[in-house]
Design a protein around this motif. Structure first.
Motif, PDB file in Angstrom:
ATOM      1  N   THR A 290      88.925  -7.431 -14.815  1.00 18.39           N
ATOM      2  CA  THR A 290      90.226  -7.226 -14.192  1.00 18.39           C
ATOM      3  C   THR A 290      90.741  -5.812 -14.478  1.00 18.39           C
ATOM      4  N   GLN A 301      86.839 -10.419 -18.886  1.00 16.17           N
ATOM      5  CA  GLN A 301      87.376 -11.742 -19.177  1.00 16.17           C
ATOM      6  C   GLN A 301      86.217 -12.686 -19.512  1.00 16.17           C
ATOM      7  N   SER A 330      92.571 -19.296 -10.796  1.00 16.38           N
ATOM      8  CA  SER A 330      93.295 -18.677 -11.908  1.00 16.38           C
ATOM      9  C   SER A 330      94.661 -18.201 -11.432  1.00 16.38           C
ATOM     10  N   THR A 334      92.895 -14.066 -15.491  1.00 17.65           N
ATOM     11  CA  THR A 334      92.402 -14.100 -16.866  1.00 17.65           C
ATOM     12  C   THR A 334      91.996 -15.505 -17.294  1.00 17.65           C
ATOM     13  N   ASN A 335      92.851 -16.465 -17.033  1.00 22.59           N
ATOM     14  CA  ASN A 335      92.607 -17.859 -17.408  1.00 22.59           C
ATOM     15  C   ASN A 335      92.134 -18.632 -16.188  1.00 22.59           C
TER      16      ASN A 335
END
Length: 338
Positions: A290, A301, A330, A334-335
């Motif tokens: 990212t 990530q 996401s 990131t998650n």
């Protein structure tokens, strides 16, 4: 969400509508639909042919194209008003395989679908139902087609690593065999305001600022013959292009390029998208990088483990797609959930 029990085929294309959500197409004729990028449902396509691309037109719906795997033959066009069942098989008026599709407007301001295919094929339709074959002026396999608002359409392709370009102001009248300075074998094209940018093998790219008529070769820092660029994205300020070897290059204008490659990843990057203030790049092994500063600096990530081929953002979530039916989502790049 990985579409376990929904599809195990490699995902080939994805389209988004604010009214109906995401629709993805795969090899083997699978179609997956999701209202939110998280919950996916298999739809009935009625075919086992490979689907290669999909687009959406407000007021009409989704159009998907494809062919029999590895043949370049037996074209297929499917349409759906909302991405759900039923999908309707349309008469493509050709048996040549179809590789890419876009939607734009012609010189009269009317909407038009444009499809690029093998053997230099161009198909157009004002409504997604009635299709007409156009002469592209070339016989090379066209791999990708893009639309520039107020500018026109450009289709690119290759034969034996030789670049071929065809351009049209309206999708109907095409000028083929345009001079492409590189011999990289073009595989993809996109439009950023003011120019078309085409990418291909051998670390080369080409840009055109006059509707695809004249092209300028750009050297994008990949120097090995077996490496190439796979995808690009534009955020209104910068173009970001990603490729094999973890390559990342950026440009504010399609002419001056900066190498952003780093030791973050050395595996191939296959897709890149932009949304919510950041670029997200994805690739083999589920790698995800990212950038929040126009593609200059990148953060690795946690990898998802399965190959990723593309990524898009709807303004709320990023959705990444890949092999064996993988769909990951996401809220921030990131998650990820899959």
């Amino acid at each position: 969400t990985q579409a376990t029990g929904v599809s195990t085929k490699d995902l080939a294309g994805i389209a988004y509508s604010t009214a109906f959500g995401f629709v993805a197409v795969t090899a083997g004729g699978n179609i997956l639909a999701s209202p939110d990028g998280t919950n996916w449902t298999a739809r009935t396509s009625g075919t086992t042919k490979d689907l290669a691309g999909i687009t959406y037109r407000p007021g009409f719906g989704f159009v998907a194209v494809g062919a029999v795997a590895g043949t370049g033959l037996n074209s297929l066009i499917l349409t759906s008003p909302d991405g759900n069942n039923p999908w309707t098989l349309q008469n493509s008026a050709t048996t040549i395989g179809l590789n890419g599709i876009t939607f734009g407007t012609n010189s009269s301001g009317d909407g038009i679908f444009v499809v690029a295919g093998s053997s230099g094929l161009i198909l157009t339709s004002p409504d997604g139902t009635n299709w007409t074959s156009q002469s592209s002026g070339i016989t090379a396999s066209l791999k990708s087609v893009a639309y520039g608002p107020g500018v026109g359409f450009v289709a690119v392709g290759n034969t034996s690593a030789i670049s071929w370009v065809a351009a049209s102001p309206d999708g109907t009248n095409w000028l083929g065999g345009l001079a492409a300075p590189g011999n990289e074998g073009l595989a993809g094209v996109t439009y950023a305001p003011g120019m078309f940018v085409a990418v291909g093998y051998y670390g080369m790219a080409e840009s055109s600022t006059n509707g695809g008529t004249n092209w300028v070769a750009q050297s994008l820092y990949i120097t090995y013959n077996d490496e190439y660029y796979n995808a690009g994205a534009w955020n209104g300020t910068n173009i970001v292009v990603v490729g094999t070897g973890g390559a990342v290059v950026t440009s504010p204008d399609g002419t001056t390029w900066s190498n952003r490659a780093s030791a973050i990843v050395t595996t191939p990057l296959r897709g890149v998208g932009y949304g919510m203030g950041k670029f997200v790049a994805v690739g083999d092994g589920g790698v995800i990088d990212t950038s929040e500063d126009n593609g200059t600096n990148w953060t690795a990530q946690p990898a998802l483990g399965l190959n990723l081929k593309g990524v898009a953002c709807d303004g709320t979530n990023f959705v990444a797609v890949g092999g064996t039916g993988l769909v990951a989502t996401s809220p921030d790049g990131t998650n990820w959930t899959f």
